[in-house]
Design a protein around this motif. Structure first.
Motif, PDB file in Angstrom:
ATOM      1  N   SER A  29      -1.107  -8.984 -14.392  1.00  0.00           N
ATOM      2  CA  SER A  29       0.183  -8.520 -13.487  1.00  0.00           C
ATOM      3  C   SER A  29      -0.128  -8.620 -12.310  1.00  0.00           C
ATOM      4  O   SER A  29      -1.530  -8.403 -11.871  1.00  0.00           O
ATOM      5  CB  SER A  29       0.780  -7.098 -14.227  1.00  0.00           C
ATOM      6  N   VAL A  30       0.539  -8.590 -11.219  1.00  0.00           N
ATOM      7  CA  VAL A  30       0.266  -8.691  -9.889  1.00  0.00           C
ATOM      8  C   VAL A  30      -0.265  -7.330  -9.423  1.00  0.00           C
ATOM      9  O   VAL A  30       0.041  -6.249  -9.859  1.00  0.00           O
ATOM     10  CB  VAL A  30       1.616  -9.153  -8.775  1.00  0.00           C
ATOM     11  N   MET A  31      -1.485  -7.294  -8.586  1.00  0.00           N
ATOM     12  CA  MET A  31      -2.034  -6.058  -8.126  1.00  0.00           C
ATOM     13  C   MET A  31      -1.036  -5.506  -6.946  1.00  0.00           C
ATOM     14  O   MET A  31      -0.357  -6.491  -6.148  1.00  0.00           O
ATOM     15  CB  MET A  31      -3.445  -6.502  -7.452  1.00  0.00           C
ATOM     16  N   ASP A  32      -0.982  -4.362  -6.800  1.00  0.00           N
ATOM     17  CA  ASP A  32      -0.152  -3.700  -5.664  1.00  0.00           C
ATOM     18  C   ASP A  32      -1.261  -2.774  -5.322  1.00  0.00           C
ATOM     19  O   ASP A  32      -2.242  -2.162  -5.760  1.00  0.00           O
ATOM     20  CB  ASP A  32       1.120  -3.337  -5.909  1.00  0.00           C
ATOM     21  N   GLN A  33      -0.772  -2.005  -3.999  1.00  0.00           N
ATOM     22  CA  GLN A  33      -1.589  -1.042  -3.263  1.00  0.00           C
ATOM     23  C   GLN A  33      -1.919   0.286  -4.311  1.00  0.00           C
ATOM     24  O   GLN A  33      -2.933   0.745  -4.319  1.00  0.00           O
ATOM     25  CB  GLN A  33      -0.889  -0.498  -2.077  1.00  0.00           C
ATOM     26  N   ALA A  34      -0.789   0.680  -4.794  1.00  0.00           N
ATOM     27  CA  ALA A  34      -1.070   1.818  -5.927  1.00  0.00           C
ATOM     28  C   ALA A  34      -1.931   1.638  -6.878  1.00  0.00           C
ATOM     29  O   ALA A  34      -2.825   2.487  -7.219  1.00  0.00           O
ATOM     30  CB  ALA A  34       0.439   2.386  -6.370  1.00  0.00           C
ATOM     31  N   ARG A  35      -1.892   0.388  -7.612  1.00  0.00           N
ATOM     32  CA  ARG A  35      -2.737   0.084  -8.698  1.00  0.00           C
ATOM     33  C   ARG A  35      -4.210  -0.016  -8.169  1.00  0.00           C
ATOM     34  O   ARG A  35      -5.236   0.436  -8.767  1.00  0.00           O
ATOM     35  CB  ARG A  35      -2.188  -1.114  -9.196  1.00  0.00           C
ATOM     36  N   LEU A  36      -4.221  -0.702  -7.008  1.00  0.00           N
ATOM     37  CA  LEU A  36      -5.567  -0.785  -6.220  1.00  0.00           C
ATOM     38  C   LEU A  36      -6.263   0.592  -6.105  1.00  0.00           C
ATOM     39  O   LEU A  36      -7.507   0.696  -6.365  1.00  0.00           O
ATOM     40  CB  LEU A  36      -5.552  -1.642  -5.020  1.00  0.00           C
ATOM     41  N   GLU A  37      -5.584   1.302  -5.495  1.00  0.00           N
ATOM     42  CA  GLU A  37      -5.995   2.637  -5.207  1.00  0.00           C
ATOM     43  C   GLU A  37      -6.457   3.685  -6.301  1.00  0.00           C
ATOM     44  O   GLU A  37      -7.488   4.211  -6.372  1.00  0.00           O
ATOM     45  CB  GLU A  37      -5.083   3.352  -4.266  1.00  0.00           C
ATOM     46  N   LYS A  38      -5.710   3.192  -7.308  1.00  0.00           N
ATOM     47  CA  LYS A  38      -5.796   3.943  -8.733  1.00  0.00           C
ATOM     48  C   LYS A  38      -7.264   3.631  -9.293  1.00  0.00           C
ATOM     49  O   LYS A  38      -8.407   4.350  -9.557  1.00  0.00           O
ATOM     50  CB  LYS A  38      -4.857   3.622  -9.885  1.00  0.00           C
ATOM     51  N   ILE A  39      -7.648   2.033  -9.159  1.00  0.00           N
ATOM     52  CA  ILE A  39      -8.880   1.591  -9.742  1.00  0.00           C
ATOM     53  C   ILE A  39      -9.924   2.005  -8.922  1.00  0.00           C
ATOM     54  O   ILE A  39     -11.086   2.786  -9.472  1.00  0.00           O
ATOM     55  CB  ILE A  39      -8.786   0.047  -9.626  1.00  0.00           C
ATOM     56  N   ILE A  40      -9.769   2.149  -7.519  1.00  0.00           N
ATOM     57  CA  ILE A  40     -10.830   2.650  -6.878  1.00  0.00           C
ATOM     58  C   ILE A  40     -11.227   3.999  -7.093  1.00  0.00           C
ATOM     59  O   ILE A  40     -12.407   4.470  -7.290  1.00  0.00           O
ATOM     60  CB  ILE A  40     -10.731   2.594  -5.303  1.00  0.00           C
ATOM     61  N   LYS A  41     -10.221   5.008  -7.232  1.00  0.00           N
ATOM     62  CA  LYS A  41     -10.325   6.206  -7.428  1.00  0.00           C
ATOM     63  C   LYS A  41     -10.955   6.860  -8.731  1.00  0.00           C
ATOM     64  O   LYS A  41     -11.744   7.540  -8.810  1.00  0.00           O
ATOM     65  CB  LYS A  41      -8.937   7.276  -7.066  1.00  0.00           C
ATOM     66  N   GLU A  42     -10.477   5.751  -9.761  1.00  0.00           N
ATOM     67  CA  GLU A  42     -11.081   5.903 -11.095  1.00  0.00           C
ATOM     68  C   GLU A  42     -12.662   5.507 -11.174  1.00  0.00           C
ATOM     69  O   GLU A  42     -13.431   6.184 -12.051  1.00  0.00           O
ATOM     70  CB  GLU A  42     -10.362   5.127 -12.252  1.00  0.00           C
ATOM     71  N   GLU A  43     -13.126   4.689 -10.316  1.00  0.00           N
ATOM     72  CA  GLU A  43     -14.497   4.296 -10.329  1.00  0.00           C
ATOM     73  C   GLU A  43     -15.383   5.035  -9.395  1.00  0.00           C
ATOM     74  O   GLU A  43     -16.573   5.224  -9.614  1.00  0.00           O
ATOM     75  CB  GLU A  43     -14.493   2.604  -9.753  1.00  0.00           C
ATOM     76  N   ALA A  44     -14.703   5.701  -8.452  1.00  0.00           N
ATOM     77  CA  ALA A  44     -15.338   6.540  -7.533  1.00  0.00           C
ATOM     78  C   ALA A  44     -15.812   7.948  -8.255  1.00  0.00           C
ATOM     79  O   ALA A  44     -15.102   8.604  -8.933  1.00  0.00           O
ATOM     80  CB  ALA A  44     -14.513   6.520  -6.218  1.00  0.00           C
ATOM     81  N   THR A  45     -16.828   8.476  -7.339  1.00  0.00           N
ATOM     82  CA  THR A  45     -17.449   9.600  -7.991  1.00  0.00           C
ATOM     83  C   THR A  45     -16.681  10.743  -7.234  1.00  0.00           C
ATOM     84  O   THR A  45     -16.334  11.777  -7.746  1.00  0.00           O
ATOM     85  CB  THR A  45     -19.010   9.820  -7.836  1.00  0.00           C
ATOM     86  N   GLN A  46     -16.093  10.531  -6.140  1.00  0.00           N
ATOM     87  CA  GLN A  46     -15.192  11.321  -5.220  1.00  0.00           C
ATOM     88  C   GLN A  46     -14.398  10.550  -4.353  1.00  0.00           C
ATOM     89  O   GLN A  46     -14.805   9.494  -4.083  1.00  0.00           O
ATOM     90  CB  GLN A  46     -16.211  12.355  -4.607  1.00  0.00           C
ATOM     91  N   SER A  47     -13.201  11.125  -3.984  1.00  0.00           N
ATOM     92  CA  SER A  47     -12.595  10.055  -3.085  1.00  0.00           C
ATOM     93  C   SER A  47     -11.506  11.190  -2.382  1.00  0.00           C
ATOM     94  O   SER A  47     -11.199  12.257  -2.888  1.00  0.00           O
ATOM     95  CB  SER A  47     -11.869   9.102  -4.029  1.00  0.00           C
ATOM     96  N   GLU A  48     -11.068  10.712  -1.241  1.00  0.00           N
ATOM     97  CA  GLU A  48      -9.869  11.346  -0.556  1.00  0.00           C
ATOM     98  C   GLU A  48      -8.981  10.452   0.552  1.00  0.00           C
ATOM     99  O   GLU A  48      -9.720   9.403   0.616  1.00  0.00           O
ATOM    100  CB  GLU A  48     -10.407  12.714   0.236  1.00  0.00           C
ATOM    101  N   GLY A  49      -8.098  11.046   0.810  1.00  0.00           N
ATOM    102  CA  GLY A  49      -7.461  10.142   1.668  1.00  0.00           C
ATOM    103  C   GLY A  49      -5.906   9.919   1.315  1.00  0.00           C
ATOM    104  O   GLY A  49      -5.397  10.327   0.127  1.00  0.00           O
ATOM    105  N   GLU A  50      -5.150   9.088   2.044  1.00  0.00           N
ATOM    106  CA  GLU A  50      -3.628   8.947   1.673  1.00  0.00           C
ATOM    107  C   GLU A  50      -3.476   7.425   1.623  1.00  0.00           C
ATOM    108  O   GLU A  50      -4.453   6.551   1.707  1.00  0.00           O
ATOM    109  CB  GLU A  50      -2.799   9.352   3.087  1.00  0.00           C
ATOM    110  N   ARG A  51      -2.404   6.950   1.046  1.00  0.00           N
ATOM    111  CA  ARG A  51      -1.970   5.534   0.599  1.00  0.00           C
ATOM    112  C   ARG A  51      -2.377   4.901   1.987  1.00  0.00           C
ATOM    113  O   ARG A  51      -2.112   5.139   3.115  1.00  0.00           O
ATOM    114  CB  ARG A  51      -0.542   5.487   0.480  1.00  0.00           C
ATOM    115  N   GLY A  52      -3.283   3.773   1.648  1.00  0.00           N
ATOM    116  CA  GLY A  52      -3.484   2.629   2.848  1.00  0.00           C
ATOM    117  C   GLY A  52      -4.702   2.886   3.223  1.00  0.00           C
ATOM    118  O   GLY A  52      -5.409   2.330   3.884  1.00  0.00           O
ATOM    119  N   PHE A  53      -5.506   4.174   3.197  1.00  0.00           N
ATOM    120  CA  PHE A  53      -6.901   4.688   3.513  1.00  0.00           C
ATOM    121  C   PHE A  53      -7.464   5.572   2.707  1.00  0.00           C
ATOM    122  O   PHE A  53      -7.244   6.654   2.811  1.00  0.00           O
ATOM    123  CB  PHE A  53      -6.979   5.010   5.126  1.00  0.00           C
TER     124      PHE A  53
END
Length: 168
Positions: A29-53
């Motif tokens: 399926s086509v990647m979108d911003q929400a899915r991309l950010e979800k993948i990053i947050k799942e792989e990260a040990t910690q994360s913060e920020g708002e959509r887009g950054f």
């Protein structure tokens, strides 16, 4: 005969098409911003920020994800060193690494900092490319000053300043 060849071609193409139905369509399926950010947050040990950054930690390396849906672009990046602290030799090595060993991740300079960066259009991005981009950015940070490699693969040998490049 021609008709036998035609039947064989049809059977092979139908078989190949049937096999594509066995693929995981969710992964296609086509990647979108929400899915991309979800993948990053799942792989990260910690994360913060708002959509887009998003600021995040991955493999003990501070990184950021910047994405823009208007232009369908993303970049994940990590700072390495202040640009003015780079030696001329390091600058040459970085340029060669971007060609031979940095692969999809790259060294780049922005706002006075040398960065490791992975840049890609969002919509054609696959989950595996997101993971590979994160791994490559982390590797470029770790390998700065040594192999300058993204650890994934290397195309050819880098040419040092004292080696003959055959006149090229």
């Amino acid at each position: 005969s021609k008709s036998l060849l035609l039947i064989l071609i049809i059977m092979i193409s139908q078989s190949a098409f049937a096999q594509t139905n066995l693929l995981d369509f969710d992964a296609l399926s086509v990647m979108d911003q929400a899915r991309l950010e979800k993948i990053i947050k799942e792989e990260a040990t910690q994360s913060e920020g708002e959509r887009g950054f998003i600021l995040f930690m991955y493999q003990n390396i501070p990184m950021a994800l910047q994405s823009d849906t208007t232009y369908d672009r993303m970049r994940s990046f990590a700072p390495i060193i202040e640009q003015n602290k780079l030696t001329p030799e390091q600058k040459d090595i970085i340029l060669e690494a971007n060609y031979h060993s940095a692969l999809d991740g790259r060294y780049a300079v922005s706002e006075g900092l040398l960065m490791a960066v992975f840049i890609h259009p969002i919509s054609p991005l696959t989950e595996e490319q997101v993971y590979a981009g994160m791994r490559q950015v982390a590797a470029l940070v770790r390998n700065f000053g040594t192999t300058y490699s993204s650890d994934e693969l290397s195309f050819g040998d880098t040419i040092g300043p004292d080696q003959d490049n055959g006149g090229n």
